[in-house]
Scaffold this motif. Structure first.
Motif, PDB file in Angstrom:
ATOM      1  N   LEU A  48       0.815  -1.204   0.000  1.00 50.96           N
ATOM      2  CA  LEU A  48       0.000   0.000   0.000  1.00 50.96           C
ATOM      3  C   LEU A  48       0.853   1.260   0.000  1.00 50.96           C
ATOM      4  O   LEU A  48       0.473   2.284  -0.577  1.00 50.96           O
ATOM      5  CB  LEU A  48      -0.931  -0.019   1.224  1.00 50.96           C
ATOM      6  N   VAL A  49       2.017   1.194   0.646  1.00 49.46           N
ATOM      7  CA  VAL A  49       2.893   2.365   0.714  1.00 49.46           C
ATOM      8  C   VAL A  49       3.288   2.840  -0.680  1.00 49.46           C
ATOM      9  O   VAL A  49       3.453   4.039  -0.927  1.00 49.46           O
ATOM     10  CB  VAL A  49       4.150   2.034   1.554  1.00 49.46           C
ATOM     11  N   ASN A  50       3.415   1.926  -1.632  1.00 53.67           N
ATOM     12  CA  ASN A  50       3.871   2.265  -2.974  1.00 53.67           C
ATOM     13  C   ASN A  50       2.736   2.583  -3.942  1.00 53.67           C
ATOM     14  O   ASN A  50       2.983   2.761  -5.136  1.00 53.67           O
ATOM     15  CB  ASN A  50       4.715   1.109  -3.544  1.00 53.67           C
ATOM     16  N   GLN A  51       1.498   2.616  -3.453  1.00 51.89           N
ATOM     17  CA  GLN A  51       0.366   2.876  -4.328  1.00 51.89           C
ATOM     18  C   GLN A  51       0.058   4.369  -4.403  1.00 51.89           C
ATOM     19  O   GLN A  51       0.545   5.172  -3.610  1.00 51.89           O
ATOM     20  CB  GLN A  51      -0.870   2.099  -3.848  1.00 51.89           C
ATOM     21  N   SER A  52      -0.789   4.718  -5.392  1.00 48.28           N
ATOM     22  CA  SER A  52      -1.171   6.119  -5.576  1.00 48.28           C
ATOM     23  C   SER A  52      -2.149   6.553  -4.493  1.00 48.28           C
ATOM     24  O   SER A  52      -2.712   5.729  -3.760  1.00 48.28           O
ATOM     25  CB  SER A  52      -1.820   6.300  -6.958  1.00 48.28           C
ATOM     26  N   ASP A  53      -2.368   7.861  -4.418  1.00 45.90           N
ATOM     27  CA  ASP A  53      -3.300   8.393  -3.433  1.00 45.90           C
ATOM     28  C   ASP A  53      -4.715   7.872  -3.653  1.00 45.90           C
ATOM     29  O   ASP A  53      -5.474   7.665  -2.698  1.00 45.90           O
ATOM     30  CB  ASP A  53      -3.298   9.924  -3.480  1.00 45.90           C
ATOM     31  N   VAL A  54      -5.083   7.652  -4.935  1.00 41.45           N
ATOM     32  CA  VAL A  54      -6.425   7.152  -5.240  1.00 41.45           C
ATOM     33  C   VAL A  54      -6.637   5.776  -4.629  1.00 41.45           C
ATOM     34  O   VAL A  54      -7.675   5.481  -4.028  1.00 41.45           O
ATOM     35  CB  VAL A  54      -6.647   7.105  -6.765  1.00 41.45           C
ATOM     36  N   VAL A  55      -5.622   4.903  -4.750  1.00 45.00           N
ATOM     37  CA  VAL A  55      -5.720   3.558  -4.195  1.00 45.00           C
ATOM     38  C   VAL A  55      -5.776   3.609  -2.669  1.00 45.00           C
ATOM     39  O   VAL A  55      -6.570   2.917  -2.030  1.00 45.00           O
ATOM     40  CB  VAL A  55      -4.533   2.701  -4.665  1.00 45.00           C
ATOM     41  N   LYS A  56      -4.923   4.443  -2.076  1.00 39.90           N
ATOM     42  CA  LYS A  56      -4.914   4.545  -0.616  1.00 39.90           C
ATOM     43  C   LYS A  56      -6.262   5.017  -0.089  1.00 39.90           C
ATOM     44  O   LYS A  56      -6.774   4.502   0.916  1.00 39.90           O
ATOM     45  CB  LYS A  56      -3.812   5.499  -0.174  1.00 39.90           C
ATOM     46  N   GLU A  57      -6.864   6.008  -0.770  1.00 41.54           N
ATOM     47  CA  GLU A  57      -8.169   6.494  -0.331  1.00 41.54           C
ATOM     48  C   GLU A  57      -9.238   5.420  -0.475  1.00 41.54           C
ATOM     49  O   GLU A  57     -10.130   5.287   0.370  1.00 41.54           O
ATOM     50  CB  GLU A  57      -8.548   7.733  -1.141  1.00 41.54           C
ATOM     51  N   SER A  58      -9.155   4.625  -1.552  1.00 37.78           N
ATOM     52  CA  SER A  58     -10.136   3.561  -1.764  1.00 37.78           C
ATOM     53  C   SER A  58     -10.034   2.497  -0.683  1.00 37.78           C
ATOM     54  O   SER A  58     -11.046   2.044  -0.134  1.00 37.78           O
ATOM     55  CB  SER A  58      -9.935   2.937  -3.146  1.00 37.78           C
TER      56      SER A  58
END
Length: 283
Positions: A48-58
């Motif tokens: 999760l640390v390496n994902q985009s902000d959109v993924v983290k928010e989802s």
């Protein structure tokens, strides 16, 4: 007493072996399960640390309110619907370069069409025939059509020779498109009247010869002969006005500046607007 019963009875010594300690039960399984769960959580956090902000928010929205987030998203995570974590794959450098070139090409063709129409408006020799000139963007590229009228316009009646207005129009077009690097296609079209000059010459020959006449004049304007990709003769098989097959405007030549990024034949050519640019502002 019976002497037999008085005999000493054998003494039986029973030795009991000590038992091993009891098993420890399932405590170790619980510990192992905790360990595996912790490892899964660790790898999930690392992903999760390496994902985009959109993924983290989802992901955060789902864990805060799984039911409400699923309703808002339109489909649950476990129902096989679109992934909540998916996001568009960024284009590769080659794709970006191609898209940029395609955009530049279309803009250049559009500007060329506008220049041609402005030039046709300014030429004194085309004052009476400028409404017979159509410029449009099609699937193949920029199409310039010169249509005849009842008393002829760009060609002498029944001839492959260009009239003065035809020479003026084709020469001006050639001067504008000569600096471009794109291929050129020229089409010849006729109406449905039979060509009766003799038994050998027909609308097929007439449409072909008129297209070649335009090609030769364009070459004199400095266009490299290698740029001519095709000469097409259609006779009366692609009428501009099919409801009126003998309409003089069906007799025409079309000069097409080919868009190399959309090499598709025109199944349904765009409907032109007489004397004006057609469809040049479409995406």
């Amino acid at each position: 007493m019976d002497p037999e019963t008085d005999k000493q009875q054998p003494i039986l010594v029973v030795k009991k072996k000590g038992k091993h300690g009891d098993h420890h039960g399932g405590a170790w399984k619980v510990a192992y399960a905790d360990f595996v769960t912790a490892m899964m959580a660790f790898f999930l956090v690392m992903w999760l640390v390496n994902q985009s902000d959109v993924v983290k928010e989802s992901v955060g929205g789902y864990f805060r309110d799984p039911a409400g987030f699923a309703d808002k998203a339109g489909s649950g995570v476990l129902k096989g619907g679109p992934s909540l974590l998916s996001h568009p794959k960024p284009p590769s450098p080659d794709e970006e370069e191609r898209e940029q070139k395609e955009k530049i090409t279309r803009e250049q063709l559009k500007e060329t069409g506008e220049t041609i129409m402005e030039t046709m408006e300014e030429l004194p020799g085309l004052l009476k025939v400028r409404d017979r000139i159509e410029v449009e963007m099609t699937n193949e590229g920029l199409r310039i059509q010169l249509m005849e009228s009842g008393d002829s316009t760009f060609f002498d009646i029944g001839s492959t020779a260009l009239a003065p207005s035809g020479i003026s129009a084709v020469s001006a077009i050639g001067d504008i498109i000569a600096p471009l690097d794109y291929d050129i296609i020229i089409e010849g079209h006729t109406d449905s009247r039979r060509y009766t000059q003799n038994d050998v010459y027909s609308n097929w020959e007439l449409s072909s010869d008129r297209a070649n006449t335009a090609r030769r004049l364009l070459e004199t304007e400095g266009i490299d002969p290698a740029r001519f990709a095709e000469i097409r003769a259609f006779a009366d098989n692609q009428l501009r006005y099919p409801d009126n097959p003998e309409d003089a405007r069906n007799r025409r030549i079309a000069i097409i500046i080919v868009n190399p990024f959309s090499l598709q034949p025109d199944d349904d050519p765009a409907t032109p607007v007489d004397g004006k640019m057609a469809d040049l502002n479409s995406p």
